[in-house]
Design a protein around this motif. Structure first.
Motif, PDB file in Angstrom:
ATOM      1  N   GLU A   1       0.822  -1.212   0.000  1.00 28.49           N
ATOM      2  CA  GLU A   1       0.000   0.000   0.000  1.00 28.49           C
ATOM      3  C   GLU A   1       0.856   1.261   0.000  1.00 28.49           C
ATOM      4  OE1 GLU A   1      -3.358   0.005  -0.275  1.00 28.49           O
ATOM      5  OE2 GLU A   1      -3.225  -2.162  -0.461  1.00 28.49           O
ATOM      6  N   MET A   2       2.078   1.173   0.517  1.00 28.66           N
ATOM      7  CA  MET A   2       2.944   2.344   0.609  1.00 28.66           C
ATOM      8  C   MET A   2       3.786   2.572  -0.637  1.00 28.66           C
ATOM      9  SD  MET A   2       4.280   2.314   4.546  1.00 28.66           S
ATOM     10  CE  MET A   2       5.152   0.763   4.399  1.00 28.66           C
ATOM     11  N   LEU A   3       4.184   1.522  -1.317  1.00 31.75           N
ATOM     12  CA  LEU A   3       5.097   1.656  -2.456  1.00 31.75           C
ATOM     13  C   LEU A   3       4.637   2.656  -3.521  1.00 31.75           C
ATOM     14  CD1 LEU A   3       6.471  -1.952  -3.037  1.00 31.75           C
ATOM     15  CD2 LEU A   3       7.661   0.035  -2.113  1.00 31.75           C
ATOM     16  N   PRO A   4       3.360   2.718  -3.876  1.00 30.21           N
ATOM     17  CA  PRO A   4       2.954   3.666  -4.919  1.00 30.21           C
ATOM     18  C   PRO A   4       2.918   5.138  -4.479  1.00 30.21           C
ATOM     19  CG  PRO A   4       1.301   1.927  -4.626  1.00 30.21           C
ATOM     20  CD  PRO A   4       2.271   1.813  -3.522  1.00 30.21           C
ATOM     21  N   VAL A   5       3.064   5.420  -3.200  1.00 29.66           N
ATOM     22  CA  VAL A   5       2.966   6.785  -2.694  1.00 29.66           C
ATOM     23  C   VAL A   5       4.296   7.502  -2.903  1.00 29.66           C
ATOM     24  CG1 VAL A   5       2.487   8.231  -0.676  1.00 29.66           C
ATOM     25  CG2 VAL A   5       1.255   6.069  -0.980  1.00 29.66           C
ATOM     26  N   GLU A   6       4.282   8.538  -3.739  1.00 23.59           N
ATOM     27  CA  GLU A   6       5.498   9.292  -4.008  1.00 23.59           C
ATOM     28  C   GLU A   6       5.925  10.084  -2.784  1.00 23.59           C
ATOM     29  OE1 GLU A   6       5.857  11.533  -7.608  1.00 23.59           O
ATOM     30  OE2 GLU A   6       4.476  10.182  -8.657  1.00 23.59           O
ATOM     31  N   GLY A   7       7.232  10.112  -2.549  1.00 24.69           N
ATOM     32  CA  GLY A   7       7.790  10.928  -1.474  1.00 24.69           C
ATOM     33  C   GLY A   7       7.679  10.343  -0.085  1.00 24.69           C
ATOM     34  N   ILE A   8       7.131   9.159   0.041  1.00 27.72           N
ATOM     35  CA  ILE A   8       6.976   8.561   1.367  1.00 27.72           C
ATOM     36  C   ILE A   8       8.318   7.981   1.820  1.00 27.72           C
ATOM     37  CG2 ILE A   8       6.296   6.258   0.587  1.00 27.72           C
ATOM     38  CD1 ILE A   8       4.226   6.289   2.888  1.00 27.72           C
ATOM     39  N   ALA A   9       8.628   8.137   3.077  1.00 29.86           N
ATOM     40  CA  ALA A   9       9.825   7.535   3.657  1.00 29.86           C
ATOM     41  C   ALA A   9       9.364   6.368   4.510  1.00 29.86           C
ATOM     42  CB  ALA A   9      10.564   8.558   4.510  1.00 29.86           C
TER      43      ALA A   9
ATOM     44  N   ILE B   1       5.031 -10.047  -8.262  1.00 33.60           N
ATOM     45  CA  ILE B   1       4.417  -9.984  -6.935  1.00 33.60           C
ATOM     46  C   ILE B   1       5.375  -9.317  -5.951  1.00 33.60           C
ATOM     47  CG2 ILE B   1       3.640 -11.393  -4.976  1.00 33.60           C
ATOM     48  CD1 ILE B   1       2.469 -13.343  -7.134  1.00 33.60           C
ATOM     49  N   ARG B   2       6.648  -9.710  -5.988  1.00 30.52           N
ATOM     50  CA  ARG B   2       7.643  -9.094  -5.087  1.00 30.52           C
ATOM     51  C   ARG B   2       7.794  -7.600  -5.355  1.00 30.52           C
ATOM     52  NH1 ARG B   2      10.267 -14.080  -5.881  1.00 30.52           N
ATOM     53  NH2 ARG B   2      10.321 -15.266  -3.946  1.00 30.52           N
ATOM     54  N   LYS B   3       7.759  -7.190  -6.608  1.00 32.20           N
ATOM     55  CA  LYS B   3       7.910  -5.769  -6.950  1.00 32.20           C
ATOM     56  C   LYS B   3       6.779  -4.920  -6.367  1.00 32.20           C
ATOM     57  CE  LYS B   3      10.495  -6.318 -11.228  1.00 32.20           C
ATOM     58  NZ  LYS B   3      10.487  -6.132 -12.678  1.00 32.20           N
ATOM     59  N   THR B   4       5.637  -5.533  -6.104  1.00 34.15           N
ATOM     60  CA  THR B   4       4.506  -4.797  -5.541  1.00 34.15           C
ATOM     61  C   THR B   4       4.518  -4.773  -4.014  1.00 34.15           C
ATOM     62  OG1 THR B   4       3.005  -6.706  -5.473  1.00 34.15           O
ATOM     63  CG2 THR B   4       3.061  -5.425  -7.527  1.00 34.15           C
ATOM     64  N   GLY B   5       5.553  -5.377  -3.416  1.00 34.10           N
ATOM     65  CA  GLY B   5       5.659  -5.368  -1.957  1.00 34.10           C
ATOM     66  C   GLY B   5       5.011  -6.553  -1.284  1.00 34.10           C
ATOM     67  N   LEU B   6       4.569  -7.521  -2.053  1.00 38.06           N
ATOM     68  CA  LEU B   6       3.969  -8.732  -1.495  1.00 38.06           C
ATOM     69  C   LEU B   6       4.981  -9.874  -1.592  1.00 38.06           C
ATOM     70  CD1 LEU B   6       0.447  -8.419  -3.125  1.00 38.06           C
ATOM     71  CD2 LEU B   6       1.080  -7.841  -0.787  1.00 38.06           C
ATOM     72  N   GLU B   7       4.740 -10.936  -0.871  1.00 38.54           N
ATOM     73  CA  GLU B   7       5.617 -12.103  -0.900  1.00 38.54           C
ATOM     74  C   GLU B   7       4.869 -13.305  -1.459  1.00 38.54           C
ATOM     75  OE1 GLU B   7       8.861 -12.602  -0.176  1.00 38.54           O
ATOM     76  OE2 GLU B   7       9.043 -10.449   0.074  1.00 38.54           O
ATOM     77  N   PRO B   8       5.342 -13.859  -2.556  1.00 36.30           N
ATOM     78  CA  PRO B   8       4.691 -15.067  -3.103  1.00 36.30           C
ATOM     79  C   PRO B   8       5.026 -16.289  -2.263  1.00 36.30           C
ATOM     80  CG  PRO B   8       6.648 -14.532  -4.362  1.00 36.30           C
ATOM     81  CD  PRO B   8       6.470 -13.423  -3.344  1.00 36.30           C
ATOM     82  N   LEU B   9       4.226 -17.303  -2.408  1.00 42.35           N
ATOM     83  CA  LEU B   9       4.475 -18.545  -1.667  1.00 42.35           C
ATOM     84  C   LEU B   9       5.413 -19.485  -2.398  1.00 42.35           C
ATOM     85  CD1 LEU B   9       0.924 -19.243  -0.235  1.00 42.35           C
ATOM     86  CD2 LEU B   9       2.916 -18.357   0.958  1.00 42.35           C
ATOM     87  N   VAL B  10       5.785 -19.149  -3.639  1.00 42.14           N
ATOM     88  CA  VAL B  10       6.699 -20.010  -4.420  1.00 42.14           C
ATOM     89  C   VAL B  10       8.131 -19.616  -4.201  1.00 42.14           C
ATOM     90  CG1 VAL B  10       5.317 -20.953  -6.271  1.00 42.14           C
ATOM     91  CG2 VAL B  10       6.074 -18.610  -6.408  1.00 42.14           C
TER      92      VAL B  10
END
Length: 71
Positions: free
Chosen positions: A9-17, A62-71
Motif C-alpha cells: 500500500e505504501m510503495l505507490p505513494v510518491e515521497g513517502i519515507a 508480486i515481489r515488486k509490488t511489496g507482497l511475498e509469493p508462496l513459491v
C-alpha cells in the motif's frame, strides 16, 4: 507522523519515507486464496490463471509490488 501499513500500500505513494519490513515477530501475514467455482463457465481457463499466479514468473512481479509469493 508514524504509522504501520502494508508495504504494497505504501510503495505507490510518491515521497513517502519508510523503513521496511518490520521484524518477522511483529508481522501478521495476510494470505490470498484462489479457487474454481463449481459454476465457472471456463474452469480450465480459471485453473490456468491460478497456475500463472503461482508461477516463478508471477513471483517476480508480486515481489515488486511489496507482497511475498508462496513459491
Amino acid at each position: 507522523d508514524v504509522c504501520c501499513q502494508q508495504i504494497s500500500e505504501m510503495l505507490p505513494v510518491e515521497g513517502i519515507a519508510h523503513i521496511t519490513p518490520l521484524p518477522e515477530a511483529l508481522q501478521k501475514p495476510a494470505f490470498f486464496s484462489a479457487g474454481v467455482a463449481a459454476s465457472a463457465p471456463d474452469a480450465a481457463l480459471t485453473r490456468k490463471v491460478i497456475q500463472f499466479f503461482t508461477s516463478p514468473e508471477a513471483a517476480q512481479v508480486i515481489r515488486k509490488t511489496g507482497l511475498e509469493p508462496l513459491v
